[in-house]
Design a protein around this motif. Structure first.
Motif, PDB file in Angstrom:
ATOM      1  N   UNK A 149      33.567  26.661  38.149  1.00  0.00           N
ATOM      2  CA  UNK A 149      34.688  25.797  38.479  1.00  0.00           C
ATOM      3  C   UNK A 149      34.889  25.692  39.979  1.00  0.00           C
ATOM      4  N   UNK A 150      35.002  26.828  40.646  1.00  0.00           N
ATOM      5  CA  UNK A 150      35.153  26.880  42.104  1.00  0.00           C
ATOM      6  C   UNK A 150      34.540  28.194  42.586  1.00  0.00           C
ATOM      7  N   UNK A 151      34.072  28.278  43.831  1.00  0.00           N
ATOM      8  CA  UNK A 151      33.530  29.538  44.338  1.00  0.00           C
ATOM      9  C   UNK A 151      34.533  30.677  44.189  1.00  0.00           C
ATOM     10  N   UNK A 152      34.122  31.744  43.517  1.00  0.00           N
ATOM     11  CA  UNK A 152      34.989  32.896  43.345  1.00  0.00           C
ATOM     12  C   UNK A 152      35.832  32.879  42.090  1.00  0.00           C
ATOM     13  N   UNK A 153      35.779  31.793  41.310  1.00  0.00           N
ATOM     14  CA  UNK A 153      36.599  31.724  40.090  1.00  0.00           C
ATOM     15  C   UNK A 153      35.854  32.409  38.953  1.00  0.00           C
ATOM     16  N   UNK A 154      36.476  33.424  38.364  1.00  0.00           N
ATOM     17  CA  UNK A 154      35.880  34.137  37.242  1.00  0.00           C
ATOM     18  C   UNK A 154      36.622  33.848  35.950  1.00  0.00           C
ATOM     19  N   UNK A 155      35.863  33.660  34.885  1.00  0.00           N
ATOM     20  CA  UNK A 155      36.437  33.519  33.549  1.00  0.00           C
ATOM     21  C   UNK A 155      36.499  34.915  32.950  1.00  0.00           C
ATOM     22  N   UNK A 156      37.711  35.450  32.808  1.00  0.00           N
ATOM     23  CA  UNK A 156      37.901  36.828  32.383  1.00  0.00           C
ATOM     24  C   UNK A 156      38.151  36.880  30.883  1.00  0.00           C
ATOM     25  N   UNK A 157      37.239  37.530  30.160  1.00  0.00           N
ATOM     26  CA  UNK A 157      37.381  37.694  28.719  1.00  0.00           C
ATOM     27  C   UNK A 157      38.214  38.935  28.429  1.00  0.00           C
TER      28      UNK A 157
END
Length: 200
Positions: A119-127
């Motif tokens: 999505x963007x640099x540094x954006x993490x999808x956290x499960x």
């Protein structure tokens, strides 16, 4: 799982679920096969960039691996301090049939894992978001979400690393730096990292 060629130096693994993708990523990461240059996870896919021989070794490894019990990883964990005063906190509580305090407790008691980034640099999808907090994105995305906004959408929680448009539901804000292009490791969130949130 199904492998597909992805150019001359890569293959894309289609997985049945986020959990299967995460298990495959952890297995390949721990094996550190010679010739594997990069492993790029997605929500249901895993891109493996490698030599032809290494791709064959990766296929063989995953075919015989016990993905129900993947490697635990290196145990890295970060804790982010959050001010839970987001614009959508009351909406999240109302839609979940919970109090605001219960939403905060659920969000801070969970241990999350960075499943993939994008999505963007540094954006993490956290499960790891508790099922009680699974909610859809906003019907109308905001044109401006401040950097550091802690939010939820569907089965994920995440933190906006910089100001940007966005449709996730905002729970709060952190002062943590998620992306610094001048740092040796620019992104704080990398796949496999464990994350906790602490209310301040």
């Amino acid at each position: 799982m199904r492998w597909r060629r992805y150019g001359e130096q890569a293959a894309l693994l289609d997985c049945a679920s986020l959990e299967e993708m995460s298990a495959a990523r952890a297995t390949l990461t721990e094996a550190a096969l010679d010739g594997v240059e990069e492993i790029v996870p997605g929500a249901r896919t895993l891109l493996v960039v490698a030599s032809a021989g290494a791709l064959e070794a990766a296929r063989s490894l995953l075919a015989s691996a016990d993905l129900a019990h993947p490697p635990a990883g290196d145990g890295r964990e970060v804790v982010l301090d959050v001010r839970y005063s987001g614009e959508d906190l009351s909406l999240v509580a109302e839609d979940a049939g919970l109090s605001v305090d219960e939403v905060i407790t659920l969000h801070t008691n969970a241990v999350y894992t960075v499943a993939f980034t994008g999505f963007a640099p540094g954006f993490g999808y956290l499960a790891g978001l508790p099922a009680e907090l699974h909610q859809p994105r906003l019907t109308s995305p905001r044109t401006r979400v401040p950097a550091g906004s802690v939010a939820i959408a569907d089965e994920y929680t995440g933190v906006y690393p910089r100001e940007s448009p966005g449709g996730w539901r905002l729970l709060g804000h952190t002062e943590a730096t998620l992306f610094d292009p001048s740092a040796a490791q620019p992104a704080l969130f990398t796949p496999g990292l464990r994350v906790r949130f602490r209310s301040v």
